[in-house]
Design an enzyme around this catalytic site. Structure first.
Site, mmCIF file in Angstrom:
data_model
loop_
_atom_site.group_PDB
_atom_site.id
_atom_site.type_symbol
_atom_site.label_atom_id
_atom_site.label_comp_id
_atom_site.label_asym_id
_atom_site.label_seq_id
_atom_site.Cartn_x
_atom_site.Cartn_y
_atom_site.Cartn_z
ATOM 1 N N ASP A 68 0.866 -1.181 0.000
ATOM 2 C CA ASP A 68 0.000 0.000 0.000
ATOM 3 C C ASP A 68 0.902 1.231 0.000
ATOM 4 O OD1 ASP A 68 -2.297 1.661 0.219
ATOM 5 O OD2 ASP A 68 -2.095 1.740 2.389
ATOM 6 N N SER A 69 0.271 2.372 -0.238
ATOM 7 C CA SER A 69 1.024 3.625 -0.159
ATOM 8 C C SER A 69 1.483 3.893 1.279
ATOM 9 C CB SER A 69 0.133 4.774 -0.623
ATOM 10 O OG SER A 69 -1.064 4.766 0.125
ATOM 11 N N TYR A 76 -0.859 8.489 -2.202
ATOM 12 C CA TYR A 76 -0.854 8.335 -3.660
ATOM 13 C C TYR A 76 -2.091 9.000 -4.275
ATOM 14 C CZ TYR A 76 2.608 4.414 -3.593
ATOM 15 O OH TYR A 76 3.713 3.616 -3.455
ATOM 16 N N GLY A 77 -3.165 9.076 -3.470
ATOM 17 C CA GLY A 77 -4.487 9.403 -4.003
ATOM 18 C C GLY A 77 -4.652 10.795 -4.566
ATOM 19 N N CYS A 134 -4.228 -1.252 -1.951
ATOM 20 C CA CYS A 134 -4.335 0.197 -2.081
ATOM 21 C C CYS A 134 -5.448 0.461 -3.077
ATOM 22 C CB CYS A 134 -3.006 0.762 -2.588
ATOM 23 S SG CYS A 134 -3.056 2.539 -2.864
ATOM 24 N N THR A 136 -6.264 3.130 -4.421
ATOM 25 C CA THR A 136 -5.836 4.051 -5.466
ATOM 26 C C THR A 136 -5.121 3.296 -6.580
ATOM 27 O OG1 THR A 136 -5.595 5.723 -3.753
ATOM 28 C CG2 THR A 136 -4.497 6.157 -5.850
ATOM 29 N N GLU A 160 -3.992 8.647 9.198
ATOM 30 C CA GLU A 160 -2.537 8.561 9.417
ATOM 31 C C GLU A 160 -2.120 9.313 10.691
ATOM 32 O OE1 GLU A 160 0.289 7.338 7.267
ATOM 33 O OE2 GLU A 160 -1.143 6.141 6.118
ATOM 34 N N CYS A 193 -11.002 2.869 -0.015
ATOM 35 C CA CYS A 193 -9.614 3.141 0.360
ATOM 36 C C CYS A 193 -9.346 2.297 1.598
ATOM 37 C CB CYS A 193 -9.438 4.628 0.658
ATOM 38 S SG CYS A 193 -7.880 5.020 1.486
ATOM 39 N N THR A 194 -8.204 1.627 1.608
ATOM 40 C CA THR A 194 -7.945 0.663 2.686
ATOM 41 C C THR A 194 -7.656 1.328 4.030
ATOM 42 O OG1 THR A 194 -5.674 0.510 1.855
ATOM 43 C CG2 THR A 194 -7.221 -1.231 1.206
#
Ligand code: DGL
Length: 270
Positions: free
Chosen positions: A12-13, A44-45, A75, A77, A153, A187-188
């Site tokens: 994932d990002s 990334y999105g 991910c 995205t 985050e 989105c994860t």
């Protein structure tokens, strides 16, 4: 090494893909898992398609070098941007978009499905396209939620967290008014906001975690190919990230119980 005993690779990002890892560890406790979070370049999105494709190629190359039997692009995205080319949709890999779209179409009763995801995922149009391909009478209500990844985050995820609730209302009330009965968390990262999201939408709206759906899809594919591990002991978890390993460890505990797993910082593209 017997191919069955190679790890499952997940990337994932950032941290969001750990929602897929959590599900994998629940349903496939004997599997070794290697996780890569490209934390130096998250999110990334909000980036262009070209940039997302080049980052994803580096993530994939890293997991290939480590040696995995199956790759989950955990991910939303990356999965959305690549969905048109059917990348991550073969017997060795999957993304999160197709498994979650399939489940949403199966469980929705009134055929009104909401999709929330990053701006890049929503503007790819692929969630809507794939849902309509499965059933043309589905009505899709999409909403990009650019503030959700930074909230997650930074740990703004608890029920009653006022800034998170206010932002979530802004995104979700139009979907509630539209009468959706199913919402794809495309989105994860978003399952960490499930409490806040359910409080706004009510119990009548089923939430679909795209990471968990991808994990269950991987389980099915590995079973069909005879590639499930035959070990009896608990599987290992190895974590890689591209920014500080200490920071990764600290944030990752919001997503899963790390047990004894340690993170290691790596450079991609070498
Ligand atoms: N977990 C990623 C996704 O599912 C996070 C989004 C981002 O990097 O912007 O889309």
């Amino acid at each position: 090494m017997d191919k069955k005993e190679l790890p499952i690779g997940v990337f994932d990002s950032g941290m969001g893909g750990l929602t897929a890892v959590k599900e994998l560890r629940d349903i496939l406790p004997h599997e070794d898992i290697v996780y890569l979070g490209d934390t130096a370049r998250v999110p990334y999105g909000s980036k262009s398609r070209e940039t997302i494709l080049s980052y994803a190629a580096e993530d994939l190359a890293f997991l290939k070098k480590v040696g995995v039997k199956f790759t989950i692009a955990a991910c939303g995205t990356v999965s959305s941007v690549m969905a048109r080319d059917n990348i991550f949709e073969d017997e060795r890999s999957c993304g999160v978009i197709r498994p979650s779209v399939k489940t949403a179409a199966e469980v929705s009763k009134n055929k009104k499905i909401g999709v929330i995801a990053t701006p890049a995922s929503i503007s790819s149009g692929n969630y809507e396209r794939l849902l309509k391909e499965l059933s043309p009478d589905i009505e899709v209500y999409s909403k990009p939620c650019p503030m959700f990844v930074p909230l997650v985050e930074n740990g703004y995820v608890e029920r009653g967290c006022i800034p998170a609730v206010e932002i979530a209302k802004e995104y979700l009330l139009p979907l509630k008014q539209a009468g959706i009965d199913t919402l794809i968390l495309g989105c994860t990262h978003y399952p960490l906001l499930s409490g806040i999201i359910s409080d706004i939408l009510g119990d009548g709206v089923r939430l679909i975690s795209s990471g968990a759906e991808a994990a269950r899809h991987a389980q099915r594919l590995l079973g069909e190919k005879g590639l499930l591990s035959t070990k009896s002991g608990p599987g290992t978890l190895k974590l890689y990230c591209t920014d500080s390993a200490d920071l990764f460890m600290e944030n990752a505990t919001h997503f899963i119980d790390l047990g004894g797993a340690r993170a290691e910082r790596v450079s991609l593209g070498e």
